[in-house]
Write a protein that holds these residues in place. Structure first.
Motif, PDB file in Angstrom:
ATOM      1  N   LEU A   4      -1.446   2.421  10.023  1.00 49.40           N
ATOM      2  CA  LEU A   4      -0.441   2.414   8.947  1.00 49.40           C
ATOM      3  C   LEU A   4      -0.696   1.256   7.984  1.00 49.40           C
ATOM      4  CD1 LEU A   4       2.086   3.965   8.033  1.00 49.40           C
ATOM      5  CD2 LEU A   4       3.450   2.348   9.358  1.00 49.40           C
ATOM      6  N   ILE A   5      -0.996   0.084   8.542  1.00 51.02           N
ATOM      7  CA  ILE A   5      -1.305  -1.086   7.707  1.00 51.02           C
ATOM      8  C   ILE A   5      -2.534  -0.799   6.846  1.00 51.02           C
ATOM      9  CG2 ILE A   5      -2.155  -3.474   7.801  1.00 51.02           C
ATOM     10  CD1 ILE A   5      -0.218  -3.894  10.194  1.00 51.02           C
ATOM     11  N   GLN A   6      -3.553  -0.215   7.448  1.00 48.92           N
ATOM     12  CA  GLN A   6      -4.789   0.115   6.713  1.00 48.92           C
ATOM     13  C   GLN A   6      -4.518   1.169   5.645  1.00 48.92           C
ATOM     14  OE1 GLN A   6      -7.966   1.505   9.206  1.00 48.92           O
ATOM     15  NE2 GLN A   6      -9.488   1.326   7.597  1.00 48.92           N
ATOM     16  N   HIS A   7      -3.726   2.180   5.980  1.00 49.05           N
ATOM     17  CA  HIS A   7      -3.414   3.258   5.035  1.00 49.05           C
ATOM     18  C   HIS A   7      -2.786   2.713   3.754  1.00 49.05           C
ATOM     19  CE1 HIS A   7      -2.168   7.202   3.567  1.00 49.05           C
ATOM     20  NE2 HIS A   7      -0.971   6.687   3.344  1.00 49.05           N
ATOM     21  N   TYR A   8      -1.901   1.727   3.888  1.00 47.11           N
ATOM     22  CA  TYR A   8      -1.217   1.167   2.719  1.00 47.11           C
ATOM     23  C   TYR A   8      -1.920  -0.060   2.143  1.00 47.11           C
ATOM     24  CZ  TYR A   8       2.555   4.465   3.117  1.00 47.11           C
ATOM     25  OH  TYR A   8       3.280   5.630   3.136  1.00 47.11           O
ATOM     26  N   GLY A   9      -3.064  -0.434   2.724  1.00 49.10           N
ATOM     27  CA  GLY A   9      -3.800  -1.597   2.238  1.00 49.10           C
ATOM     28  C   GLY A   9      -2.971  -2.865   2.358  1.00 49.10           C
ATOM     29  N   ALA A  10      -2.186  -2.943   3.424  1.00 47.56           N
ATOM     30  CA  ALA A  10      -1.278  -4.067   3.633  1.00 47.56           C
ATOM     31  C   ALA A  10      -1.962  -5.182   4.419  1.00 47.56           C
ATOM     32  CB  ALA A  10      -0.028  -3.601   4.375  1.00 47.56           C
ATOM     33  N   SER A  11      -1.475  -6.394   4.242  1.00 52.06           N
ATOM     34  CA  SER A  11      -2.042  -7.537   4.953  1.00 52.06           C
ATOM     35  C   SER A  11      -1.431  -7.710   6.345  1.00 52.06           C
ATOM     36  CB  SER A  11      -1.840  -8.820   4.135  1.00 52.06           C
ATOM     37  OG  SER A  11      -0.468  -9.024   3.882  1.00 52.06           O
ATOM     38  N   ASP A  12      -0.186  -7.261   6.512  1.00 51.74           N
ATOM     39  CA  ASP A  12       0.497  -7.361   7.801  1.00 51.74           C
ATOM     40  C   ASP A  12       1.676  -6.393   7.807  1.00 51.74           C
ATOM     41  OD1 ASP A  12       2.550  -8.533   6.308  1.00 51.74           O
ATOM     42  OD2 ASP A  12       2.149 -10.555   7.002  1.00 51.74           O
ATOM     43  N   GLU A  13       2.495  -6.446   8.880  1.00 54.09           N
ATOM     44  CA  GLU A  13       3.595  -5.489   9.015  1.00 54.09           C
ATOM     45  C   GLU A  13       4.663  -5.646   7.929  1.00 54.09           C
ATOM     46  OE1 GLU A  13       3.011  -8.067  11.030  1.00 54.09           O
ATOM     47  OE2 GLU A  13       4.833  -8.784  12.008  1.00 54.09           O
ATOM     48  N   ALA A  14       4.941  -6.854   7.493  1.00 60.94           N
ATOM     49  CA  ALA A  14       5.943  -7.071   6.442  1.00 60.94           C
ATOM     50  C   ALA A  14       5.453  -6.505   5.117  1.00 60.94           C
ATOM     51  CB  ALA A  14       6.253  -8.559   6.308  1.00 60.94           C
ATOM     52  N   ASP A  15       4.189  -6.734   4.812  1.00 64.31           N
ATOM     53  CA  ASP A  15       3.596  -6.192   3.595  1.00 64.31           C
ATOM     54  C   ASP A  15       3.589  -4.667   3.651  1.00 64.31           C
ATOM     55  OD1 ASP A  15       2.302  -6.437   1.064  1.00 64.31           O
ATOM     56  OD2 ASP A  15       0.334  -6.280   2.020  1.00 64.31           O
ATOM     57  N   CYS A  16       3.363  -4.124   4.825  1.00 66.58           N
ATOM     58  CA  CYS A  16       3.352  -2.669   5.010  1.00 66.58           C
ATOM     59  C   CYS A  16       4.727  -2.085   4.689  1.00 66.58           C
ATOM     60  CB  CYS A  16       2.939  -2.340   6.444  1.00 66.58           C
ATOM     61  SG  CYS A  16       2.664  -0.577   6.728  1.00 66.58           S
ATOM     62  N   VAL A  17       5.787  -2.741   5.125  1.00 69.98           N
ATOM     63  CA  VAL A  17       7.142  -2.280   4.833  1.00 69.98           C
ATOM     64  C   VAL A  17       7.353  -2.178   3.327  1.00 69.98           C
ATOM     65  CG1 VAL A  17       9.600  -2.929   4.913  1.00 69.98           C
ATOM     66  CG2 VAL A  17       8.196  -3.099   6.983  1.00 69.98           C
ATOM     67  N   THR A  18       6.972  -3.242   2.594  1.00 68.58           N
ATOM     68  CA  THR A  18       7.218  -3.261   1.148  1.00 68.58           C
ATOM     69  C   THR A  18       6.330  -2.286   0.392  1.00 68.58           C
ATOM     70  OG1 THR A  18       5.717  -5.134   0.765  1.00 68.58           O
ATOM     71  CG2 THR A  18       8.026  -5.651   1.192  1.00 68.58           C
ATOM     72  N   LYS A  19       5.180  -1.942   0.953  1.00 64.76           N
ATOM     73  CA  LYS A  19       4.283  -0.996   0.292  1.00 64.76           C
ATOM     74  C   LYS A  19       4.588   0.457   0.657  1.00 64.76           C
ATOM     75  CE  LYS A  19       0.463  -4.091  -0.627  1.00 64.76           C
ATOM     76  NZ  LYS A  19      -0.931  -4.448  -0.373  1.00 64.76           N
ATOM     77  N   ALA A  20       5.165   0.688   1.832  1.00 64.18           N
ATOM     78  CA  ALA A  20       5.408   2.048   2.303  1.00 64.18           C
ATOM     79  C   ALA A  20       6.781   2.589   1.908  1.00 64.18           C
ATOM     80  CB  ALA A  20       5.260   2.104   3.827  1.00 64.18           C
ATOM     81  N   LEU A  21       7.749   1.706   1.689  1.00 65.79           N
ATOM     82  CA  LEU A  21       9.117   2.139   1.415  1.00 65.79           C
ATOM     83  C   LEU A  21       9.569   1.769   0.007  1.00 65.79           C
ATOM     84  CD1 LEU A  21      10.854   1.089   4.770  1.00 65.79           C
ATOM     85  CD2 LEU A  21       9.930   3.328   4.144  1.00 65.79           C
ATOM     86  N   LEU A  22      10.420   2.609  -0.545  1.00 70.83           N
ATOM     87  CA  LEU A  22      11.046   2.319  -1.833  1.00 70.83           C
ATOM     88  C   LEU A  22      12.163   1.293  -1.636  1.00 70.83           C
ATOM     89  CD1 LEU A  22      11.328   5.995  -3.126  1.00 70.83           C
ATOM     90  CD2 LEU A  22       9.727   4.238  -3.916  1.00 70.83           C
ATOM     91  N   PRO A  23      12.564   0.572  -2.684  1.00 67.74           N
ATOM     92  CA  PRO A  23      13.606  -0.452  -2.532  1.00 67.74           C
ATOM     93  C   PRO A  23      14.895   0.057  -1.881  1.00 67.74           C
ATOM     94  CG  PRO A  23      12.564  -0.661  -4.676  1.00 67.74           C
ATOM     95  CD  PRO A  23      12.020   0.592  -4.053  1.00 67.74           C
ATOM     96  N   GLY A  24      15.347   1.239  -2.263  1.00 68.63           N
ATOM     97  CA  GLY A  24      16.568   1.792  -1.666  1.00 68.63           C
ATOM     98  C   GLY A  24      16.387   2.123  -0.193  1.00 68.63           C
TER      99      GLY A  24
END
Length: 131
Positions: A84-104
């Motif tokens: 999941l982290i790789q799919h979203y190009g995230a650096s860690d789990e927190a970054d993954c949350v902000t990249k995978a989900l909309l603000p709402g």
């Protein structure tokens, strides 16, 4: 001694801290499973989200704090999953949350984790307890 003495003790002895709930995410047409956080997990999230600013003073990064709360409180999906982290190009789990989900969606999932962790609306909880 009041007639309610011992009810708090009985409630604590019969309680569990392992609470889970479902949060429906309409865009994804699925529900996330979230859980209550422990005091220790909340402390660690706070430490990780507290960073020194330019003046060397420690300040909590609210966005990171909230994203970490979701990452720790979300059972399914697991935002620490490497795929999941790789799919979203995230650096860690927190970054993954902000990249995978909309603000709402972040707000909705965060509120569910906070509610389960005891930070819900006190008035609503009191009314539920009365009924």
């Amino acid at each position: 001694m009041s007639k309610n003495a011992g009810k708090g003790l009985e409630a604590l002895l019969g309680a569990t801290l392992e609470l889970e709930s479902q949060v429906y995410i309409s865009r994804l047409k699925t529900s996330f499973t979230v859980r209550a956080l422990t005091n220790e997990e909340l402390r660690r999230v706070g430490e990780r989200a507290t960073l020194p600013n330019a003046k060397g003073e420690k300040k909590t990064d609210e966005q990171m704090f909230n994203a970490l709360l979701i990452a720790k409180g979300c059972v399914d999906p697991n935002f620490s999953d490497k795929a999941l982290i790789q799919h979203y190009g995230a650096s860690d789990e927190a970054d993954c949350v902000t990249k995978a989900l909309l603000p709402g969606e972040i707000a909705k999932v965060l509120q569910a984790v906070l509610d389960l962790s005891g930070f819900g609306n006190e008035d609503e909880l009191i009314e539920e307890a009365k009924n």
